[in-house]
Design an enzyme around this catalytic site. Structure first.
Site, PDB file in Angstrom:
ATOM      1  N   LYS A 124     -44.790  47.936  14.800  1.00 14.61           N
ATOM      2  CA  LYS A 124     -43.732  48.278  13.866  1.00 14.61           C
ATOM      3  C   LYS A 124     -44.242  49.257  12.811  1.00 14.61           C
ATOM      4  O   LYS A 124     -43.643  50.306  12.574  1.00 14.61           O
ATOM      5  CB  LYS A 124     -43.190  46.994  13.219  1.00 14.61           C
ATOM      6  CG  LYS A 124     -42.003  47.200  12.321  1.00 14.61           C
ATOM      7  CD  LYS A 124     -42.443  47.305  10.882  1.00 14.61           C
ATOM      8  CE  LYS A 124     -41.246  47.567   9.972  1.00 14.61           C
ATOM      9  NZ  LYS A 124     -41.683  47.695   8.580  1.00 14.61           N
ATOM     10  N   ASP A 143     -37.900  45.922  13.938  1.00 13.90           N
ATOM     11  CA  ASP A 143     -38.150  44.861  12.969  1.00 13.90           C
ATOM     12  C   ASP A 143     -37.164  43.724  13.241  1.00 13.90           C
ATOM     13  O   ASP A 143     -36.474  43.726  14.256  1.00 13.90           O
ATOM     14  CB  ASP A 143     -38.019  45.403  11.545  1.00 13.90           C
ATOM     15  CG  ASP A 143     -36.573  45.717  11.200  1.00 13.90           C
ATOM     16  OD1 ASP A 143     -35.760  45.835  12.139  1.00 13.90           O
ATOM     17  OD2 ASP A 143     -36.242  45.817  10.007  1.00 13.90           O
TER      18      ASP A 143
END
Length: 217
Positions: A124, A143
């Site tokens: 991420k 996310d």
DNA sequence: ATCCCGAGGG
DNA sequence: CCCTCTGGAT
């Protein structure tokens, strides 16, 4: 069998979201790659507002990789305490500074492989830095918001973020990946919330498989 | 009690 | 797939 996601519908949904949220942008708005990297590492389980507050003073004391590498661990811990997970994060920031010096001459690397090899940097964070600091996204930023929305819209049936990312990359052209991440995250925060989505306000409700399945308000 | 733009390890 | 790490806001 879950219907496989229809690419055309997905693109229409994305287009509508882009029109609806023309100002969607990275909440950690730093053009300096190191600042963006640090802010993103700190953002785990912490609001972007607080991350921005904390990093404001942090960047003055730690202007480069060497500053993190040579930082006093307990002092750094105190400085980032309010972002949560502060012991892990502080240890990672110091190790990260050292790794940047050893492996990359103090610069921030520009590939997913090199970024994720840094301590405390996962997929991420790496995608955030690549997309927003370098314009070199190798995938979407997945996310918790993107996970949730991708599931609700029927874009993936996986729960593993890496596989979700693969599904989304297959759905959208590469040049849309970074902006797609922004509008999806924005939509997830404002409308498609967990656990109760504000469906009456949703701009893509007519393309959502959850119609008639979920009540909302 | 639940959520916040996660990562690493089992 | 699971778990842990942590503080702050609501």
């Amino acid at each position: 069998m879950a219907a496989k996601p229809d690419r055309k519908t997905a693109l229409r949904v994305l287009g509508t979201l882009e029109e609806t949220y023309p100002d969607a942008h990275c909440a950690l708005n730093y053009s300096n790659p190191l600042e963006l990297l640090v802010a993103t590492i700190l953002s785990a389980q912490c609001t972007d507002v607080r991350v921005n507050q904390v990093t404001e003073g942090l960047f003055r004391r730690y202007p480069d990789a060497a500053a993190y590498a040579g930082a006093d661990l307990s002092a750094l811990e105190e400085e980032i305490r309010s972002t949560g997970f502060f012991r892990n994060k502080a240890r990672n920031l110091v190790a990260c500074g050292a790794a940047l010096l050893e492996r990359h001459g103090g610069e921030i690397p520009r590939t997913l492989e090199a970024l994720t090899a840094l301590p405390g940097v996962g997929r991420k964070t790496a995608n955030v830095v690549l997309g927003n600091a370098f314009g070199l996204a190798e995938g979407l930023v997945v996310d918790t918001h993107v996970k949730r929305i991708a599931g609700r819209l029927g874009w993936t049936r996986h729960s593993d973020p890496e596989r979700i990312e693969r599904d989304l990359c297959a759905l959208f052209p590469r040049e849309k990946w970074t902006q797609a991440s922004h509008v999806l995250i924005f939509h997830g925060r404002q409308i498609c919330k967990a656990p109760t989505p504000l469906c009456t306000l949703c701009p893509v409700l007519s393309d959502c498989p959850r119609i008639g399945v979920t009540r909302s308000r």
